[in-house]
Structure formats: structure tokens, C-alpha cells
Enzyme design. Structure first.
Site, PDB file in Angstrom:
ATOM      1  N   THR A  31       0.844  -1.205   0.000  1.00 50.41           N
ATOM      2  CA  THR A  31       0.000   0.000   0.000  1.00 50.41           C
ATOM      3  C   THR A  31       0.879   1.256   0.000  1.00 50.41           C
ATOM      4  O   THR A  31       2.096   1.178   0.173  1.00 50.41           O
ATOM      5  CB  THR A  31      -0.922   0.027   1.240  1.00 50.41           C
ATOM      6  N   GLY A  58      -5.052  10.536 -12.820  1.00 51.38           N
ATOM      7  CA  GLY A  58      -5.149  11.965 -13.126  1.00 51.38           C
ATOM      8  C   GLY A  58      -6.565  12.470 -12.858  1.00 51.38           C
ATOM      9  O   GLY A  58      -6.757  13.615 -12.446  1.00 51.38           O
ATOM     10  N   SER A  59      -7.547  11.603 -13.074  1.00 48.31           N
ATOM     11  CA  SER A  59      -8.946  11.967 -12.802  1.00 48.31           C
ATOM     12  C   SER A  59      -9.127  12.280 -11.329  1.00 48.31           C
ATOM     13  O   SER A  59      -9.789  13.255 -10.958  1.00 48.31           O
ATOM     14  CB  SER A  59      -9.875  10.802 -13.171  1.00 48.31           C
ATOM     15  N   GLU A 165      -1.710  15.456 -19.822  1.00 49.87           N
ATOM     16  CA  GLU A 165      -1.127  15.073 -21.113  1.00 49.87           C
ATOM     17  C   GLU A 165       0.199  15.780 -21.371  1.00 49.87           C
ATOM     18  O   GLU A 165       0.706  15.723 -22.488  1.00 49.87           O
ATOM     19  CB  GLU A 165      -2.100  15.460 -22.237  1.00 49.87           C
ATOM     20  N   HIS A 191       0.907   7.754 -21.523  1.00 54.15           N
ATOM     21  CA  HIS A 191       1.372   9.134 -21.330  1.00 54.15           C
ATOM     22  C   HIS A 191       2.908   9.248 -21.314  1.00 54.15           C
ATOM     23  O   HIS A 191       3.602   8.301 -21.635  1.00 54.15           O
ATOM     24  CB  HIS A 191       0.729   9.715 -20.073  1.00 54.15           C
ATOM     25  N   HIS A 218      -9.771   9.183   3.184  1.00 52.47           N
ATOM     26  CA  HIS A 218     -10.936   9.034   4.075  1.00 52.47           C
ATOM     27  C   HIS A 218     -11.288  10.255   4.927  1.00 52.47           C
ATOM     28  O   HIS A 218     -12.220  10.179   5.727  1.00 52.47           O
ATOM     29  CB  HIS A 218     -10.731   7.851   5.044  1.00 52.47           C
ATOM     30  N   GLU A 333      -2.272   2.922 -36.077  1.00 50.43           N
ATOM     31  CA  GLU A 333      -3.355   3.129 -35.115  1.00 50.43           C
ATOM     32  C   GLU A 333      -3.527   4.627 -34.846  1.00 50.43           C
ATOM     33  O   GLU A 333      -2.533   5.360 -34.753  1.00 50.43           O
ATOM     34  CB  GLU A 333      -3.036   2.401 -33.806  1.00 50.43           C
TER      35      GLU A 333
HETATM   36  C1  LIG Z   1      -6.546  15.962 -20.299  1.00 56.10           C
HETATM   37  C2  LIG Z   1      -6.760  14.773 -19.420  1.00 56.10           C
HETATM   38  N1  LIG Z   1      -7.174  14.958 -18.157  1.00 56.10           N
HETATM   39  C3  LIG Z   1      -7.380  13.919 -17.317  1.00 56.10           C
HETATM   40  C4  LIG Z   1      -7.161  12.623 -17.712  1.00 56.10           C
HETATM   41  C5  LIG Z   1      -7.402  11.504 -16.753  1.00 56.10           C
HETATM   42  O1  LIG Z   1      -6.266  10.815 -16.415  1.00 56.10           O
HETATM   43  P1  LIG Z   1      -6.361   9.303 -15.874  1.00 56.10           P
HETATM   44  O2  LIG Z   1      -6.585   8.425 -17.066  1.00 56.10           O
HETATM   45  O3  LIG Z   1      -5.057   9.049 -15.202  1.00 56.10           O
HETATM   46  O4  LIG Z   1      -7.504   9.270 -14.928  1.00 56.10           O
HETATM   47  C6  LIG Z   1      -6.747  12.375 -19.030  1.00 56.10           C
HETATM   48  C7  LIG Z   1      -6.548  10.999 -19.479  1.00 56.10           C
HETATM   49  O5  LIG Z   1      -5.948  10.656 -20.428  1.00 56.10           O
HETATM   50  C8  LIG Z   1      -6.550  13.475 -19.907  1.00 56.10           C
HETATM   51  O6  LIG Z   1      -6.172  13.289 -21.178  1.00 56.10           O
END
Ligand SMILES: Cc1ncc(COP(=O)(O)O)c(C=O)c1O
Length: 395
Positions: A31, A58-59, A165, A191, A218, A333
Site C-alpha cells: 500500500t 489523473g482523474s 497530457e 502518457h 478518508h 493506429e
Molecule cells: C486531459 C486529461 N485529463 C485527465 C485525464 C485523466 O487521467 P487518468 O486516465 O489518469 O484518470 C486524461 C486521461 O488521459 C486526460 O487526457
């Protein structure tokens, strides 16, 4: 065997990355722990940012930035309905954290020749309700950051840099991700560097960093600067289990951190090889008959780009659908530039986010843009020849 001789992503992992991951497995400390802290420290040092926190994507980094801005522990925080400007050429999870945090996105068009936010359109969309800008640094390129910072300061706006990116890109010698109050990075497998899944959230100020740490795990008080003070104030509780804030669990693992750090150490090497490959490919494409039919996106003024693909916009005399079908059949591709104009997605309709404002350039990129990969290993002249031939046979 892939049907593509030129795939979007070659295997990004080297033996030495995998060895690091195996080392973590063998230690039974899987972890988030010391490897994560080492990665965060290296990241902070190289990018010259004040604070860095590893997350599982990244999200998640974008979500944490927006959640931090509305958090009750923040002295100055955003309120429901406050507006955040965002380019319409964006990723799904650049956008949704704005809505998930009760804020209102306002879409801005992009520039055709850089793919990045159109600063003229951005200025025209600032109102009394505007509180922040979430910019997306598209595919290694960037807008004019000096001008953006000038606008941000003039209107007293927060800046969140979605740098998912563009890890390693510099604007006038300063890394992207070091300009805004917050910045996000992604280490997804296609990436600049990869840890399988993974991301980083960086921030300028210490107060935000403490909020981000709690939100990541949390809402726990564990590891916060004022952990002891919190426990003294809550003597009725087990000091190991004090939930000081709201929270998620967005931590990563030390397996991902060890792969990420191993790759991060070679970021400059990857950038150098990719730039060399890119130059060779562009030279050959420019010598061929496709030159007049495609526009290869170049770095913006002041930008030293860290590319992981080659974004291309076709001439509007070419039918993109047909072109993509042919070039993929010829072994190359492709994929859309981010996800095209995000306003065309069905989720936008479902959440009533449609806007009357025209996104002329985002639509153009949507209809004529795509990108191909850019390998981190030196590319042979034979592959470049095949690639150029595939283009010639597809336009
Ligand atoms: C511009 C951008 N923001 C956020 C994300 C999200 O990243 P992750 O896939 O790590 O959640 C991406 C994913 O490719 C992205 O292109």
C-alpha cells in the site's frame, strides 16, 4: 500480434521498472508508503512545485483540486454555482469534477493551430460569477502562459492546470503544472511516463496541501501537520481513528509509485528520443505528397513541448472517417484529439450542459483532427518509410 505496425503505444515498461515493482511485492509493503513519498519528493523537486501528492489517477487529481476549492476547511472557498472556465476540447474527468463539486462549467473554444484554449474567447467569457479557469494542456502543447497568468491575476481567478497530457513541457523555462494554484498529472500507460494507473496532484499553498492529504485518505487526521492538536481536541476519540474532514480513498500503491519513479527518472531521456523520432517523421511527411493535405501541430511560441503523440489536422477536403478507416487498415493506429469537442458527448445532453456558444475550432478539430503515437525507443527508417506510405495511400 497487433494488426498495427505503428501502434499508439509501444510497451512503456522496461525490465528495470518491473524489477522495482517486484521489489515492492517482495517487501510485502504494497500500500501507499515510502516509495510513494520518494516519488512525491522527486516530482516536487524536479518540477519546482511546493507540494505533490500521489493519487491513483489523473482523474482523481482533478477531483481533489475541485473538492479542495469548496472544502469548509478552506478560508476562502467557492460556492455552489460559481463559474469555472474550461476548454470544450477536454477530457471527461477534466469536466465532471467541476459539476461533482457543485460548480458551473463555462465552455471556451480552442485554437486550431495549438489545440489549446483560445485566450480571446476566454476573456470574452469572464463574468462576475467567474471564479476559476481549468485549463487543459493538450498533448504536450500549451497556451501562452504569461498571458493566461496576466488574465488570471487581473480577474483574481483560481487556476487549475490539467497537465495530465503534458508532463515535462516547459513554457519559457518553467514546467507546466507549476503556474496554477493546483495542477494534475496522469501516469496512465500511454502518457509521458507510466505507472499503469496513477496520478499526482500539486498545489501552491500549505493549507490546501493539508486538505488534499485528508481528502485523499478518508478524511483521516493521520499524517496531517496538526494531527496532535486534533487529537488533543478530541480526547474522547481513539487518536488513531479521527476523521477530521470529508474524504475519499484515492491513494495509489507503492507498486505503482515504484514504477512511476523509475520512469520519472528517465523523463528527460524519453522526451529527447520522442523529439528525435518526431523530427524524423515530420521531415519525411513534409517531403511526401501528403504535406499539403495535413497540418502537423507545432509547439506554441515559448513552449518546449514534451509530446507523447503527433497531433495532426486534415485539410477539410478530406473525409476523416474514410481516411481513418484506410490508415488503420494500412497498419497505423489512431485516436481522436482528447475526445474531440466534449460538448458533442451524450453525457452533456443528459446533464443539460449544452451551450449556444459556438465552438468553431473545437468542432473543426473534432471533425478533422486525430493523433498517432510517438515511441520512446528510437524509430527505424524502415518504419518511417512504411508510415509515410500508409499516409500517402490513405489521403
Ligand atoms: C486531459 C486529461 N485529463 C485527465 C485525464 C485523466 O487521467 P487518468 O486516465 O489518469 O484518470 C486524461 C486521461 O488521459 C486526460 O487526457
Amino acid at each position: 500480434m497487433s494488426r498495427f505496425f505503428y501502434p499508439l503505444v509501444d510497451n512503456p515498461y522496461r525490465k528495470k521498472d518491473i524489477k522495482k515493482a517486484i521489489g515492492v511485492l517482495k517487501s510485502f509493503k504494497i500500500t501507499s508508503g515510502i516509495k510513494t513519498i520518494n516519488f512525491e519528493n522527486s516530482f516536487k523537486k524536479k518540477l519546482k512545485v511546493n507540494n505533490a501528492l500521489m493519487v491513483n489517477s489523473g482523474s482523481s487529481a482533478n477531483l481533489l483540486a475541485l473538492q479542495c476549492l469548496i472544502n469548509p476547511y478552506r478560508k476562502k472557498r467557492l460556492k455552489k454555482g460559481d463559474e469555472i472556465l474550461i476548454p470544450s476540447l477536454c477530457w471527461s474527468t477534466s469536466l465532471w469534477p467541476i459539476i461533482q463539486s457543485g460548480l458551473k462549467p463555462k465552455f471556451v473554444d480552442v485554437e486550431k493551430h495549438t489545440l489549446n484554449i483560445d485566450l480571446k474567447d476566454l476573456k470574452s467569457k469572464i463574468t462576475k460569477k467567474t471564479r476559476g479557469i481549468l485549463i487543459v494542456h493538450v498533448l504536450g502543447n500549451s497556451t501562452n502562459m504569461s498571458e493566461l497568468i496576466r488574465i488570471k491575476k487581473k480577474h483574481n481567478l483560481y487556476l487549475i492546470e490539467d497537465t495530465c497530457e503534458s508532463l515535462g513541457t516547459k513554457f519559457r523555462n518553467k514546467y507546466l503544472g507549476s503556474f496554477g494554484e493546483f495542477s494534475s498529472f496522469s501516469f496512465y500507460s500511454s502518457h509521458q511516463i507510466s505507472s499503469g494507473e496513477g496520478g499526482m496532484i500539486c498545489c501552491k499553498n500549505q493549507e490546501d496541501f493539508e486538505i488534499l492529504k485528508a481528502l485523499r485518505a478518508h478524511g483521516w487526521s493521520r499524517g496531517l501537520k496538526n494531527e496532535q492538536k486534533i487529537s488533543r481536541k478530541n480526547k474522547h476519540l481513539d487518536k488513531r481513528f479521527i476523521f477530521y474532514n470529508s474524504g475519499f480513498n484515492l491513494r495509489s500503491t507503492d507498486i505503482a509509485a515504484s514504477i512511476g519513479l523509475s520512469q520519472f527518472k528517465d523523463l528527460d531521456k524519453f522526451i529527447k528520443i520522442r523529439n528525435l523520432n518526431r523530427r524524423k517523421i515530420i521531415n519525411e511527411l513534409n517531403k511526401s505528397k501528403v504535406k499539403k493535405k495535413i497540418d502537423i501541430i507545432k509547439e506554441n511560441n515559448g513552449v518546449k513541448a514534451s509530446w507523447f503523440g503527433i497531433p495532426i489536422v486534415l485539410s477539410n477536403k478530406i473525409n476523416k472517417k474514410l481516411f481513418i478507416k484506410k490508415i488503420e487498415k494500412n497498419g497505423v493506429e489512431t485516436r481522436p484529439i482528447i475526445s474531440g469537442n466534449f460538448l458533442n458527448q451524450p453525457s452533456i445532453k443528459k446533464y443539460n450542459l449544452k451551450t449556444n456558444s459556438k465552438m468553431k475550432n473545437a468542432d473543426y478539430i473534432n471533425d478533422y483532427g486525430f493523433f498517432i503515437g510517438l515511441p520512446t525507443k528510437p524509430i527505424s527508417s524502415l518504419i518511417i518509410k512504411k508510415l509515410v506510405r500508409a499516409f500517402e495511400q490513405s489521403v
